[in-house]
Structures are given as structure tokens and as C-alpha cells.
Motif scaffolding. Sequence first.
Motif, PDB file in Angstrom:
ATOM      1  N   ALA A 126      -2.817  31.150  83.835  1.00  6.34           N
ATOM      2  CA  ALA A 126      -2.796  32.408  84.582  1.00  6.34           C
ATOM      3  C   ALA A 126      -1.387  32.637  85.112  1.00  6.34           C
ATOM      4  N   THR A 127      -0.905  33.866  85.071  1.00  4.62           N
ATOM      5  CA  THR A 127       0.383  34.181  85.690  1.00  4.62           C
ATOM      6  C   THR A 127       0.135  34.413  87.188  1.00  4.62           C
ATOM      7  N   TYR A 128       1.218  34.635  87.936  1.00  5.56           N
ATOM      8  CA  TYR A 128       1.043  34.769  89.386  1.00  5.56           C
ATOM      9  C   TYR A 128       1.920  35.886  89.948  1.00  5.56           C
ATOM     10  N   SER A 129       1.489  36.387  91.117  1.00  2.00           N
ATOM     11  CA  SER A 129       2.221  37.473  91.768  1.00  2.00           C
ATOM     12  C   SER A 129       3.083  36.905  92.890  1.00  2.00           C
ATOM     13  N   ARG A 130       3.969  37.754  93.428  1.00  6.31           N
ATOM     14  CA  ARG A 130       4.816  37.342  94.558  1.00  6.31           C
ATOM     15  C   ARG A 130       3.949  36.947  95.767  1.00  6.31           C
ATOM     16  N   ASP A 131       2.861  37.654  95.986  1.00  5.54           N
ATOM     17  CA  ASP A 131       1.949  37.339  97.097  1.00  5.54           C
ATOM     18  C   ASP A 131       1.375  35.929  96.980  1.00  5.54           C
ATOM     19  N   GLN A 132       0.897  35.628  95.792  1.00  2.00           N
ATOM     20  CA  GLN A 132       0.317  34.297  95.576  1.00  2.00           C
ATOM     21  C   GLN A 132       1.373  33.221  95.798  1.00  2.00           C
ATOM     22  N   MET A 133       2.578  33.497  95.339  1.00  2.00           N
ATOM     23  CA  MET A 133       3.670  32.547  95.525  1.00  2.00           C
ATOM     24  C   MET A 133       3.891  32.297  97.016  1.00  2.00           C
ATOM     25  N   ASN A 134       3.859  33.344  97.810  1.00  2.00           N
ATOM     26  CA  ASN A 134       4.077  33.159  99.238  1.00  2.00           C
ATOM     27  C   ASN A 134       2.944  32.359  99.896  1.00  2.00           C
ATOM     28  N   GLN A 135       1.718  32.544  99.408  1.00  2.00           N
ATOM     29  CA  GLN A 135       0.605  31.739  99.946  1.00  2.00           C
ATOM     30  C   GLN A 135       0.831  30.247  99.676  1.00  2.00           C
ATOM     31  N   LEU A 136       1.311  29.951  98.466  1.00  2.00           N
ATOM     32  CA  LEU A 136       1.555  28.531  98.151  1.00  2.00           C
ATOM     33  C   LEU A 136       2.702  27.985  99.000  1.00  2.00           C
ATOM     34  N   LEU A 137       3.724  28.801  99.228  1.00  3.68           N
ATOM     35  CA  LEU A 137       4.853  28.335 100.040  1.00  3.68           C
ATOM     36  C   LEU A 137       4.385  28.034 101.472  1.00  3.68           C
ATOM     37  N   ASP A 138       3.449  28.831 101.979  1.00  2.84           N
ATOM     38  CA  ASP A 138       2.926  28.564 103.333  1.00  2.84           C
ATOM     39  C   ASP A 138       2.177  27.228 103.373  1.00  2.84           C
ATOM     40  N   LEU A 139       1.370  26.992 102.344  1.00  2.00           N
ATOM     41  CA  LEU A 139       0.654  25.703 102.278  1.00  2.00           C
ATOM     42  C   LEU A 139       1.658  24.552 102.211  1.00  2.00           C
ATOM     43  N   ALA A 140       2.693  24.733 101.423  1.00  2.00           N
ATOM     44  CA  ALA A 140       3.682  23.667 101.264  1.00  2.00           C
ATOM     45  C   ALA A 140       4.334  23.344 102.600  1.00  2.00           C
ATOM     46  N   ASP A 141       4.672  24.358 103.368  1.00  2.00           N
ATOM     47  CA  ASP A 141       5.270  24.126 104.696  1.00  2.00           C
ATOM     48  C   ASP A 141       4.398  23.169 105.521  1.00  2.00           C
ATOM     49  N   LYS A 142       3.099  23.435 105.502  1.00  2.00           N
ATOM     50  CA  LYS A 142       2.182  22.588 106.273  1.00  2.00           C
ATOM     51  C   LYS A 142       2.168  21.153 105.736  1.00  2.00           C
ATOM     52  N   GLY A 143       2.069  21.006 104.425  1.00  2.00           N
ATOM     53  CA  GLY A 143       2.011  19.669 103.836  1.00  2.00           C
ATOM     54  C   GLY A 143       3.290  18.878 104.093  1.00  2.00           C
ATOM     55  N   ILE A 144       4.416  19.537 103.913  1.00  2.00           N
ATOM     56  CA  ILE A 144       5.698  18.847 104.109  1.00  2.00           C
ATOM     57  C   ILE A 144       5.801  18.317 105.544  1.00  2.00           C
ATOM     58  N   ALA A 145       5.352  19.107 106.500  1.00  2.00           N
ATOM     59  CA  ALA A 145       5.433  18.664 107.902  1.00  2.00           C
ATOM     60  C   ALA A 145       4.644  17.363 108.101  1.00  2.00           C
ATOM     61  N   GLU A 146       3.478  17.273 107.463  1.00  2.00           N
ATOM     62  CA  GLU A 146       2.667  16.060 107.608  1.00  2.00           C
ATOM     63  C   GLU A 146       3.321  14.862 106.903  1.00  2.00           C
ATOM     64  N   LEU A 147       3.915  15.130 105.751  1.00  2.00           N
ATOM     65  CA  LEU A 147       4.574  14.042 105.020  1.00  2.00           C
ATOM     66  C   LEU A 147       5.787  13.525 105.788  1.00  2.00           C
ATOM     67  N   VAL A 148       6.549  14.449 106.361  1.00  2.00           N
ATOM     68  CA  VAL A 148       7.734  14.036 107.114  1.00  2.00           C
ATOM     69  C   VAL A 148       7.322  13.195 108.332  1.00  2.00           C
ATOM     70  N   ALA A 149       6.230  13.584 108.972  1.00  2.00           N
ATOM     71  CA  ALA A 149       5.741  12.778 110.103  1.00  2.00           C
ATOM     72  C   ALA A 149       5.400  11.361 109.649  1.00  2.00           C
ATOM     73  N   ALA A 150       4.759  11.250 108.472  1.00  2.00           N
ATOM     74  CA  ALA A 150       4.407   9.920 107.954  1.00  2.00           C
ATOM     75  C   ALA A 150       5.656   9.125 107.583  1.00  2.00           C
ATOM     76  N   GLN A 151       6.651   9.791 107.026  1.00  2.00           N
ATOM     77  CA  GLN A 151       7.913   9.103 106.698  1.00  2.00           C
ATOM     78  C   GLN A 151       8.553   8.550 107.960  1.00  2.00           C
ATOM     79  N   GLU A 152       8.582   9.378 108.988  1.00  2.00           N
ATOM     80  CA  GLU A 152       9.261   8.950 110.208  1.00  2.00           C
ATOM     81  C   GLU A 152       8.521   7.817 110.891  1.00  2.00           C
ATOM     82  N   ALA A 153       7.199   7.883 110.855  1.00  2.00           N
ATOM     83  CA  ALA A 153       6.417   6.782 111.429  1.00  2.00           C
ATOM     84  C   ALA A 153       6.690   5.479 110.667  1.00  2.00           C
TER      85      ALA A 153
END
Lengths: 237, 237, 237, 237, 237, 237
Positions: free
Chosen positions: F207-234
Motif C-alpha cells: 500500500a502507498t501512503y499519504s503525508r497524513d499517515q506519515m505524520n501519524q507514524l512520526l508521532d508514534l516514533a517520538d513516543k517510542g524513542i523517548a521510552e528507548l532513550v530512558a532505557a538506555q540511560e538507565a
Amino acid sequence: MRPSGRDLNEMRPISIETNVTKHAEGSCLIKVGDTHVLCTATLEERVPPFVKGSGLGWVTAEYGMLPRSTNSRMRREATQGKQGGRTVEIQRLIGRSLRAGVDRVAMGERQITIDCDVIQADGGTRCASITGGWVALRLAVNKLMKAGDIISDPLISPVAAVSCGIYAGQPVLDLDYPEDSAAGVDGNFVMLGNGQMIETQMSAEGATYSRDQMNQLLDLADKGIAELVAAQEAACK
Amino acid sequence: MRPSGRDLNEMRPISIETNVTKHAEGSCLIKVGDTHVLCTATLEERVPPFVKGSGLGWVTAEYGMLPRSTNSRMRREATQGKQGGRTVEIQRLIGRSLRAGVDRVAMGERQITIDCDVIQADGGTRCASITGGWVALRLAVNKLMKAGDIISDPLISPVAAVSCGIYAGQPVLDLDYPEDSAAGVDGNFVMLGNGQMIETQMSAEGATYSRDQMNQLLDLADKGIAELVAAQEAACK
Amino acid sequence: MRPSGRDLNEMRPISIETNVTKHAEGSCLIKVGDTHVLCTATLEERVPPFVKGSGLGWVTAEYGMLPRSTNSRMRREATQGKQGGRTVEIQRLIGRSLRAGVDRVAMGERQITIDCDVIQADGGTRCASITGGWVALRLAVNKLMKAGDIISDPLISPVAAVSCGIYAGQPVLDLDYPEDSAAGVDGNFVMLGNGQMIETQMSAEGATYSRDQMNQLLDLADKGIAELVAAQEAACK
Amino acid sequence: MRPSGRDLNEMRPISIETNVTKHAEGSCLIKVGDTHVLCTATLEERVPPFVKGSGLGWVTAEYGMLPRSTNSRMRREATQGKQGGRTVEIQRLIGRSLRAGVDRVAMGERQITIDCDVIQADGGTRCASITGGWVALRLAVNKLMKAGDIISDPLISPVAAVSCGIYAGQPVLDLDYPEDSAAGVDGNFVMLGNGQMIETQMSAEGATYSRDQMNQLLDLADKGIAELVAAQEAACK
Amino acid sequence: MRPSGRDLNEMRPISIETNVTKHAEGSCLIKVGDTHVLCTATLEERVPPFVKGSGLGWVTAEYGMLPRSTNSRMRREATQGKQGGRTVEIQRLIGRSLRAGVDRVAMGERQITIDCDVIQADGGTRCASITGGWVALRLAVNKLMKAGDIISDPLISPVAAVSCGIYAGQPVLDLDYPEDSAAGVDGNFVMLGNGQMIETQMSAEGATYSRDQMNQLLDLADKGIAELVAAQEAACK
Amino acid sequence: MRPSGRDLNEMRPISIETNVTKHAEGSCLIKVGDTHVLCTATLEERVPPFVKGSGLGWVTAEYGMLPRSTNSRMRREATQGKQGGRTVEIQRLIGRSLRAGVDRVAMGERQITIDCDVIQADGGTRCASITGGWVALRLAVNKLMKAGDIISDPLISPVAAVSCGIYAGQPVLDLDYPEDSAAGVDGNFVMLGNGQMIETQMSAEGATYSRDQMNQLLDLADKGIAELVAAQEAACK
């Protein structure tokens, strides 16, 4: 009698367009009928280890075919992990042939690499590569001479090559692919513009040949080489 | 004038010992002066894919040099991960040359592989390989005929090869290594015992050549081939 | 009981012909029954990087089989693009074994490469390679000593090798190919002429073995090694 | 006297954790001191061509070291384009050793591949791989038997391996890396739990050895193997 | 501010010449400024094993650069024995991108291979390859449809690609080589003519980037893609 | 709706165990759900030729999968003679990503190689490799700083990566294998702990994707990265 309707001693149309890429020190696109080869010359101030310190120049060549230069697509040699035997044979022949036309002392300790890449193939790609390769070499040497890096011209005489063979029992000049794949005897002739010979390769492919037949092919080659050399000289003006 | 003291048109001593290994269907150790090549013929009832179903036979060849067959040790090709360009060129030449002496219909759909392994090298290894390879082929075919697997002899005429060149300005027959490495022009000539030519390869190595010089070398080759064919026939009796 | 009719503790006939090629610093053709191996020693004044500057000598070995040294033709390793696992194992064993008989200080910082090429195989090629390889090494070292390049003899004692195995339930000495391919247990024993052991390799191939059986094979090996060492010494005289 | 302070006949601590990856049919992480190897068993219903149709099972093994399992980083074999000689030797040994403990008829025509990947190396990785590899094999076979795919147990007796050597003049059991790199004689011993021998490999690395010394190492190996087999059996319960 | 004098949102001149080789089922020479790529489509009725029997079509791509397409000569991948990591990455991207524009059911079980060979490089060769590759694909599909081998058009919408990046702190469209080699952030954007996205690849090369900057590049890409699609459609008329 | 029962924006459990091998200068075993990757950092004082003399540091990465890290066994790349295209792509991504988080001037002219070896795979191995690779890098740099070899911290901010995709029509965070193999759009997002982006890779897989869908994934990524960085720092505390 020839599939193309040409006379037995008739070359295909020859065209040589020079300076076709902006990066190479010399380049041409040679077309001999439907055989099209892009030839570039790369100048480097370094030489291979076995030449180092000798004060002599070195000319070498590489050859390749684009995957769809042929009627059915060929596998890319880079994906097969090596150059095939035919490729290696051809590029050794091109390098050896061009070196025979070079005064390596006058050239000075530098290297020129001739890349011959077949864009479209219709028989005689190795001969077109040698003939076009010499033009690329000539142009690169001209650049060196204009810059004063070389004083006396190291190119003795033009190097050109043509194939001849025995097709349907007749000696013919400049085989195209339909002739090449059906010829009983097949030869490649590399010569200097001054008539001296550099390389003679004749092979029986189904039929053996006599000394007489060999001489007939050599006569045809003389005629073809003269026309190729004229085209080279016109292109390099 | 020649380093070995030979006359210009004198071959080195030729010796062909047959049946030298117990496994091969045909074998010989050919010595042309100090050049020694072990030639074996392997018979297989299967053929390569491009021949399958054609009813035709196939003859192919492989070539190798033992690492210390030469004056300084060469790296083993198996450790370099590939056969060099020179090896590939030579084994293609051997196979092509031998096939030109075979009636592939009479041979029937089977394959004979000729392995030529250089035990000691002193110039002319590819020519000795062709000449000795034909003896191994002859012996393997004899075995097939004796067993009744082949009715009519598929070997048209013996195939032999010799090198000639221009050394110190003179045309000479059967170059040994000191001559070969200094020759200005160098040729390999493959012929049938009946005088027909199979392959002519002449190369300028420093000096170009004229049609006259080419004919002088061809005359020398005729003489050498005749002596080699006589040795082949004596060995196969 | 043995296919060849030999006694359980009987070696095959051993023959070692020396100086069989004109280029190598030392060479021999060793025949142990129908197993024939050409061994050459190449002397070089350079050593591998990991030895450089140590003042120590280095002995290494390479091993190969001609394609038709075996009953059915093997593919040439050079065309397969690499040496097989068996080849690598064997040449590492040969090098390690020979080094164990060398005083590397007395040898001085230089390298000797032993090439072992199997001309005809009938079982026990690695053992014949070690035994013949030592002879080639001995001859090359003799040359160095005669030239005064080495003062004190670096060869401690002859290195020889023999295979033993359990064939049809019986311990036998010097397995030939029919025995080797049917043996339940198979061992290779490398020893010095002075009776010390260098390498012991025993493998279960279908049947496991007890300490008692191992000792029986070691006793057979002692006898075989003594005969091989006698042949080495006779050849090097 | 040993760098680790162990007694001459003392093994390093042995730990075998089973079922460490969710995908493999059998797996363990074996630790022998600081040598840690991950062993997995992969079950496939297809067999290699040379086994096909025989009704017999096949067990094979592959071995690898993670690049930083060693003190200085090793180049990854995948980037070098081939497995090194040592790797090939070791994985052939693992496969041969495990097969010696398998009743291939009872196993049925299927293949089990044992992968041994060294996570951390401190000497004796090949022995740990064999010992751990057998545990992975045992667990995969248990799964087949529980599923009713195999009726009678094809595993004859546990297969285990240990190294012994002569270090600082003394016979020692289970060499760690500092001992291994300094040992004059070094051996690997593969045995069945029932005391029968599968493979004996002893090498002189600087010092040769006598039959007496060999017997001392064999006695040490007996002791080590018994401890390893006990650990295997505990882990597989 | 741009080395070429272009506006920040200005593409280089685009030219697409079709049917440039006589053998391929579809072909074009695409020029985006001084970046010239020859794209050919090869149609085969066979598909790779993982597609066989699915009834679906397959589109794949290969990419290469002529040795002197670049400012300094690159080694030919065929002589290096493998395709480099960059080549593999690019050809996977081309194939994946083109497949995203194909209805594989409508295409039917056949394969089209797109070869993209860079004749002259000046930045953006992967994007030009995708854009030109689609034209070659379109022409080959047209041929199939004209012949009645495909009934309903399997090409959903044109596939085109463009690079954008942050150069000297400014977002710019269609990087040429001087810009590409100095850009802090660099992206490749593959889209359908209908505005949907196929592939977004952005990389920090020295400077990281924010969501805002990413959106600026996406806006530039929209503009560039529209111009490329117009050129594709003009060329295919 | 997700096979694992997770919420659309829910990461799998993250665990990072440090100092897991005794040889490496830094190491960790990162587990993101059932994806387990062993990451080691190797410090070397030498740098690759293209960095030499620049005074800058270099960080590079290599990636591998154990053969049975996956559900069906994969062939070992070392036995195939090369790293596959996917492996090369991934290790280039890891290296590029980590370098974007490094001040190469502060690092000084030395090299750190990050090896990421997948012990068990369940989707997202390249993201886990980047996240775990940064931890190994952090620990190796800490060692250099403690030793006083580096004065000012060259690590700008933690580097972490996560995948997001459109699965069953919904944007989801941190795809596991069942989701990854069925997702229509699939993206990998590499970011710094400070929120800046390093690499964005989105691909249409069906399936191809739209700019909107791309932005939804980027928002999810922001959340995931924050959790990973917390685990790295711990983990690095």
C-alpha cells in the motif's frame, strides 16, 4: 548473398562521435553498423607496480557489455562475481593492440586506461572497441601534449581492427552478428595505419582453412583497415 | 644464434610417453625439450546442457600449471580463488583446437575432457598441451572403438600446435622460454595433420610485422607440425 | 584378507626419485604403491608478516590433486573458486608436521614452501606428501648448507607419516584406497625418525575404538615409519 | 602452577543451560569456564543429495565465532568471503563426532544441523561445541520421540570432548587460553559416555611427545569426559 | 546561492529520449542535467522461483555505473568480484519503487527486468534511474498490451523520484553532485503521479533535522515529482 | 487487534543488560520483546585510510544474524561467500546512525567498531541494533574518558531507533515479526534523545501512503524513542 545485402568487401557504415562524456580525458561513441561502443580514456599519473620506475608509459583496457546490449539479456558480470573468459580475452587483446601503437618512452611514466563498454552489439564489438579505443587514446594524448606534459607524440600510427570470415563459402569483410554466428572461419585483424600488422587471430569454427583462404581474408582486412583509419583521422581532426 | 644452439628451423627433442596414469581413459606425458605436460582424457556419458539432446559429442579442456613448474614459484590458482586470464585463454584455445579435429556426429553424445597440467615449463606449454592432448584423446577414442561404443572413427586427422616467432630479427621455430620472453613477434599455429589450418594467432610484442614475415613463420610452422604429427602417430601405435 | 594380498603389517612398495624438476630447489616423486605425489621445495628469502624480524625460519606447505588423479575426475579447485575443506586440512597438517622437525633458529629468517601435488591417488596421499615433502625440504636445505647460507643443520630428524586403520575388524598398516574407503577406524601418524610423535589423528568412521585398539595401530605405525625413514635416507644420499 | 590455580587434573566449572532460544528444536548455552558457546539444533525433513533415498539420517554441524568473542576483534568471515581453514576443520570435526554417537537407521531419513556459535572464547571452543552440540541434538531428538516420529532412541551414548596438553612440562586437563597458547603438545579427545573413543587428535606445537606422555593425556581425558557426560545428563533431565 | 545558479526549488533540465537500443522491449536515455542514465526493460515469460505459480508478475531492477561515468574512474564491479553495498542498496530501491506502481495481478505471471546503467553521473543517479526505469517499463508494457498479451493496464500511475536536501542551511530541490557532496541532510523521495508516497529516505550527513525541515523537503519533492511525471508522460506519448 | 494484544502505541518490554562479555570495551544484550541482539564495541587506535591524518574519530558497525535466530534456519553468510544485500544495508544504516550522534573531533583519531549479532529475531532487529549499539558505544567511550584518553564527551545525545507501520489499516508502534510481515507500510525512525531526526525510512509494501499517515507514524516514533532513550540511560548508569 549477405543478409545485409552488402558486397563481400563492403564495410558497414562507420561513425565516430568524440567528446561524449564530460569526465573522461578522451572519449568517443563508435558505431559500426548496429554495433555501438562507448570508449573513454582515463589518464592517471600512477602506473602499475611492474612498470614503476621504468620511465615507460602504460596503456591498459577494460571491456564490458551492458546486460541488454544483446538480443537476449546477459547476466551482469558484477552479479556473477567475475568477468567471463571471453571478456578477459577481449580486454587483454584491446590493451595489447593499443600498446603496439605507442612509443612508451615518449609517453613517459603515466597510465592511460581505455574503457570500452558495448551499448548495443551486432557483431565485431572487439574490433570496434580497438578502433574507438584508439580515438579516445588519441584525444587524451592530445590533451597531454597541449598541456606540455608530453613533448613528442607517442602515438606511432593509428591502431584499427576489423573482422573477416568465410561465410557461406565466401570470404567477407566486417561480419555482422548473423554472419558471425554462422561463419565457418572467423578472423580478427589488428593493424597500424602504416600497414604493419599487430595481431592476427583466425579460428576454425566448423571448417578448417587453407593458406590461400587466409590470404584472401588478409586482403579484405587491408581494405577495411584503410577505411577505419580514415574515419579515425576524420574524427580526431 | 639461438640460446640453445638450435638451427632456426629446428624443433626441440619431442617425446610422448603414453598410459602414464592408471585412472584416465587416455593419457600421456609429452616433453618438448624441457617443457613437460601431463595430458589425461576423461570420458563421461553426460554432456553439457547446451549440447544435450543434439546427438553430438563434446570435447573440452582444462589447463593448469603446478606452482613450481616455473622458475619462480607461481601462486596456486585455487588459493587465489580463480583461474587467471591467461589460463582461461589457453584452455579455451585447447578445447576449440581439439574440437576442430573431431567429427562430433561420429563421436556420439558423450563428453571427453582433456586435462593438461604443466609439470615443468620452458616455453610453448599451450602448444605442447594441444599436441599431447590430442594423443590422450586418440587413446580414449580407441578404447571406445575397441568396446564397440563408437563405430566410425570420429578423429579426422591429428591436431598439433607449434609456436614460431621473430627472435633477434630472425624467424625461428619452436620458441623456448629464453626466446619467448625476448621475441618481438610471437605466433601459435594449430594445424591438422592434413595441412589445413585450425587456429593462427600472431601478436606483436614490441615489434609489428609484415605479411612477408607472417608467411615465413607459417612456413616454419608447417615443418614443425609435420614432425609433431609424426611423433603423435608413433606414440599412438 | 587384504584386497592387495599384503600381510596386516606390510607396507606397499616405497620409491622416492629425487631432483625430478629443474626449477625447484629440492624435489622428489614419491610412490607408495599406486599413490604418486610430486613434492617440490621453493626457497624464498622473504617470510610471512607474522615471522618478520623474528630471526626464525618458516616452512609451509600446499597440497593439490590433479583432476584425474582419482578414479572419477574431480573438479579443479581453481575453477570452483576455492580450496575445499579437505585440501585446507591436509596442507595445514603437512606444514605443521614438517615444522616440528625443523630447528627454526638454525634455519634463519627465510621461507621454504613445500608443494605436494598428487599425480595419482590410491589412498594415503597426505602421508605420502609429508614423507616426500620432507625429502624435498632436506634437498633444499642441503643446497643452502653447501652454499654456506646455513651453518648448522636445522633438520632435527626425518619426518614421515603413515596411515593405519581397522579394516574388516583387523588392525592393518598403510591403507590403500579400497581399505581406506571401508575402514571402521582410520588413523594418520606423523613421527620423527627418532621415534618421537608429532601428530596423532584417529577417527571413528562407523565403529568407535578402544585404548587397546589404538595401541595396536600405534605399534603398526612404528614399524611403517621405520621403513619410510629408511627410504628417505636412501633417497637423500 | 596453572595460571588459573587449578589442579593438573581439574576441569573448569561446567554449566549447561537448555532451551535458550525460542525458534530452535533444541538449544543450550554451554559454559566451560569463560568459554561460552550457543548450540542450536535445527530439524529438517530433507537430507543432502548423497543421503537421499538411503533411509538413513544425517547430522551435520557449523561453527562460528562472533567477531568480538576473542581478546582482539577477529574479522567476520562473512566479510572475508569465506570460512577460514580453522573453521572448516572444526565444523567437520563436530559433525563427524556427533554422527559417531548416532544410530542413523533408527534416526530415519531426516537431517539435524547443529550450529555452534562462540559468544566468548577462552580456549577449548571446539570441545565445548561438541559437548553442547550433543545436548542440543539430544533435546531435538527428544522432541521427535515425544511426537512419535522416531520410535527407538537413535542416540547411542552421550558424545563429549575435552582438550588436554603438556603445559610447562606437565600433563594438564582442559586447557584454557593462556595454557593453550603456551602448550608444547595439545590434544583433543572425543569420546562416548560408554568410554569408547571417537576421535583422538594430538599435535606437537614446539615439543614432540612420547607414547608415555600420550597415555598420560588419555588418562586425564577419561576423567574430564566423565565429568562432562554427567553435566550433559543433568542438563537433559 | 546554488553552485549552478538555480533557484532553491528549481529542477535541472529534464530530457527523456525513448527507444534508444534495438534489442530491449523498452528503453530510454534519461538526462537530468548532467546525469545521464540508460534504462532498458527486458521482458521474460519466466519468473523467479518465489513467484512461480502465483499468477503474479514480477518487476526487478539492476543498477551499474560505467567506470568513467564519474569524475575519477571507479573500479569496475565485475573486476572486484562483487557489487558494492551502495549498488545493492540502489537496485533494491529501484525494484521496490517500480513494483509499488504495478498491479501484479493484471501484469500476469511474467518478469520485467529494468537495467539502469549510468553513462554520466552528476548527482541523483538513483532518482533518475527510477524515473527513467518507469518509462522503459511503460514502453515494454505498451508492447505487451498492443500484442494482446495483457488486457488491462497494470501500471497504476507513473513512478518518479527526486532528491532534496539541506544545502548551506537552505532546503533545495534536485541536488547535483557539488550540492550532494556538501549537503548536511539528504533525502530521496519516490512518489506516484497521483501524489501518494512510495518511499521516503532522509539521512543526516553531518547535521540532524527537525520535523519542520522534513516537511519543507517534502513540499519541494511534490513540486519536482510533478515536473518529472509531466516529462515521463510527454516521452511516452 | 494486534497479534500480541498490545495497544497501537505500546512498545514491547525493553531490557538492556550491560557488560555481557569479558573481552569487549563495551557490550550489552538488548531485548525488545523476543528480539535479542548482542552488541559489542571494539576500540582500536587505528582508523581507516580515508580518515587517517584528519584528527577525526570513526564509528562503524557490522551486523549479523545467527543461523537459527529465525524461525526457519538461514544459511550462514560465511558459507555463502558474502554478506547479503539486506545485511549490507542494515550495517551501513547502523554505522551512519551512530556517527550522527558523535562529535568526531572530540572523539579523536581512533575507531570504534560496533558489532550487532542477532541471537533471536522477532522483528525490528535493525532498530534494536542501533539502540543497543549506542549503549555499547557509550560504555566504551566512558572507559576512554575514565582513562583520560578523551577529555570532553564526544557523545552528543543518545541515538535510538524504532519501527512503526500501518498494520491492518492502523498506525502501530514497534512492529513485531507477525506485524512486520503483514504491514502495508513500514518505517524505521532513528532519532537523537534531544528530538532531532537522524534517519527516516518509509517504504510502501503493498500500500502507498499519504503525508497524513506519515505524520501519524512520526508521532508514534517520538513516543517510542523517548521510552528507548530512558532505557538506555538507565542501563548506562
